[in-house]
Design a protein around this motif. Structure first.
Motif, PDB file in Angstrom:
ATOM      1  N   HIS A   1      48.972  13.101  27.863  1.00 50.58           N
ATOM      2  CA  HIS A   1      49.665  13.462  26.621  1.00 50.58           C
ATOM      3  C   HIS A   1      49.965  14.964  26.590  1.00 50.58           C
ATOM      4  CE1 HIS A   1      50.988  13.063  22.529  1.00 50.58           C
ATOM      5  NE2 HIS A   1      50.144  14.009  22.147  1.00 50.58           N
ATOM      6  N   LEU A   2      49.009  15.790  26.997  1.00 51.30           N
ATOM      7  CA  LEU A   2      49.234  17.232  27.031  1.00 51.30           C
ATOM      8  C   LEU A   2      50.312  17.589  28.055  1.00 51.30           C
ATOM      9  CD1 LEU A   2      45.603  18.602  26.785  1.00 51.30           C
ATOM     10  CD2 LEU A   2      47.394  18.724  25.051  1.00 51.30           C
ATOM     11  N   TYR A   3      50.356  16.887  29.173  1.00 48.32           N
ATOM     12  CA  TYR A   3      51.388  17.136  30.179  1.00 48.32           C
ATOM     13  C   TYR A   3      52.767  16.799  29.615  1.00 48.32           C
ATOM     14  CZ  TYR A   3      54.021  16.898  34.525  1.00 48.32           C
ATOM     15  OH  TYR A   3      54.956  17.084  35.500  1.00 48.32           O
ATOM     16  N   ASP A   4      52.869  15.686  28.894  1.00 45.25           N
ATOM     17  CA  ASP A   4      54.142  15.323  28.265  1.00 45.25           C
ATOM     18  C   ASP A   4      54.563  16.372  27.244  1.00 45.25           C
ATOM     19  OD1 ASP A   4      54.256  13.028  29.785  1.00 45.25           O
ATOM     20  OD2 ASP A   4      53.418  11.744  28.216  1.00 45.25           O
ATOM     21  N   LEU A   5      53.614  16.886  26.485  1.00 44.98           N
ATOM     22  CA  LEU A   5      53.922  17.933  25.512  1.00 44.98           C
ATOM     23  C   LEU A   5      54.395  19.208  26.197  1.00 44.98           C
ATOM     24  CD1 LEU A   5      51.079  17.611  22.860  1.00 44.98           C
ATOM     25  CD2 LEU A   5      53.497  17.111  22.553  1.00 44.98           C
ATOM     26  N   SER A   6      53.822  19.514  27.353  1.00 39.25           N
ATOM     27  CA  SER A   6      54.224  20.740  28.056  1.00 39.25           C
ATOM     28  C   SER A   6      55.663  20.652  28.535  1.00 39.25           C
ATOM     29  CB  SER A   6      53.289  21.019  29.229  1.00 39.25           C
ATOM     30  OG  SER A   6      53.482  20.069  30.261  1.00 39.25           O
ATOM     31  N   LYS A   7      56.154  19.454  28.800  1.00 38.77           N
ATOM     32  CA  LYS A   7      57.535  19.277  29.230  1.00 38.77           C
ATOM     33  C   LYS A   7      58.512  19.435  28.062  1.00 38.77           C
ATOM     34  CE  LYS A   7      56.875  18.391  33.514  1.00 38.77           C
ATOM     35  NZ  LYS A   7      57.373  19.257  34.545  1.00 38.77           N
ATOM     36  N   LYS A   8      58.034  19.302  26.831  1.00 34.13           N
ATOM     37  CA  LYS A   8      58.895  19.395  25.647  1.00 34.13           C
ATOM     38  C   LYS A   8      59.001  20.816  25.113  1.00 34.13           C
ATOM     39  CE  LYS A   8      58.056  14.706  24.099  1.00 34.13           C
ATOM     40  NZ  LYS A   8      57.531  13.878  23.032  1.00 34.13           N
ATOM     41  N   ASN A   9      58.465  21.786  25.841  1.00 37.75           N
ATOM     42  CA  ASN A   9      58.573  23.191  25.460  1.00 37.75           C
ATOM     43  C   ASN A   9      57.888  23.474  24.117  1.00 37.75           C
ATOM     44  OD1 ASN A   9      59.266  25.803  25.974  1.00 37.75           O
ATOM     45  ND2 ASN A   9      61.334  25.637  25.199  1.00 37.75           N
ATOM     46  N   VAL A  10      56.637  23.056  24.009  1.00 41.91           N
ATOM     47  CA  VAL A  10      55.832  23.330  22.823  1.00 41.91           C
ATOM     48  C   VAL A  10      54.574  24.083  23.229  1.00 41.91           C
ATOM     49  CG1 VAL A  10      56.650  21.323  21.535  1.00 41.91           C
ATOM     50  CG2 VAL A  10      54.632  21.121  22.955  1.00 41.91           C
ATOM     51  N   ILE A  11      53.923  24.684  22.266  1.00 43.83           N
ATOM     52  CA  ILE A  11      52.679  25.410  22.502  1.00 43.83           C
ATOM     53  C   ILE A  11      51.531  24.573  21.942  1.00 43.83           C
ATOM     54  CG2 ILE A  11      51.393  27.497  21.983  1.00 43.83           C
ATOM     55  CD1 ILE A  11      54.080  28.903  21.590  1.00 43.83           C
TER      56      ILE A  11
ATOM     57  N   ILE B   1      43.198  20.688  17.356  1.00 40.76           N
ATOM     58  CA  ILE B   1      44.364  20.915  18.199  1.00 40.76           C
ATOM     59  C   ILE B   1      45.555  21.231  17.311  1.00 40.76           C
ATOM     60  CG2 ILE B   1      45.943  19.879  19.871  1.00 40.76           C
ATOM     61  CD1 ILE B   1      43.628  18.105  20.756  1.00 40.76           C
ATOM     62  N   ARG B   2      46.298  22.278  17.679  1.00 45.02           N
ATOM     63  CA  ARG B   2      47.483  22.669  16.913  1.00 45.02           C
ATOM     64  C   ARG B   2      48.676  22.687  17.865  1.00 45.02           C
ATOM     65  NH1 ARG B   2      49.010  28.466  14.833  1.00 45.02           N
ATOM     66  NH2 ARG B   2      50.827  27.935  13.599  1.00 45.02           N
TER      67      ARG B   2
END
Length: 54
Positions: free
Chosen positions: A17-27, A35-36
């Motif tokens: 899930h964190l890897y998918d979020l990293s691809k969406k250009n989020v912090i 978690i924020r």
């Protein structure tokens, strides 16, 4: 050993899930409070590149 497998499965799901979020250009900020997740603000350079359709 069931407990170890279940824990491993939860960790793998969280990392995916964190890897998918990293691809969406989020912090993603992980602290003791929780978690924020926040989006990066567009800079002048990214606005310029988007205006040129790159």
């Amino acid at each position: 050993m069931k407990f170890d497998f279940h824990l491993k499965e939860q960790i793998v799901d969280a990392v995916e899930h964190l890897y998918d979020l990293s691809k969406k250009n989020v912090i993603v900020n992980i602290t003791q409070k929780g978690i924020r997740v926040s989006e990066k603000r567009p800079t002048k350079q990214t606005i310029k590149w988007r205006a040129k359709n790159h």
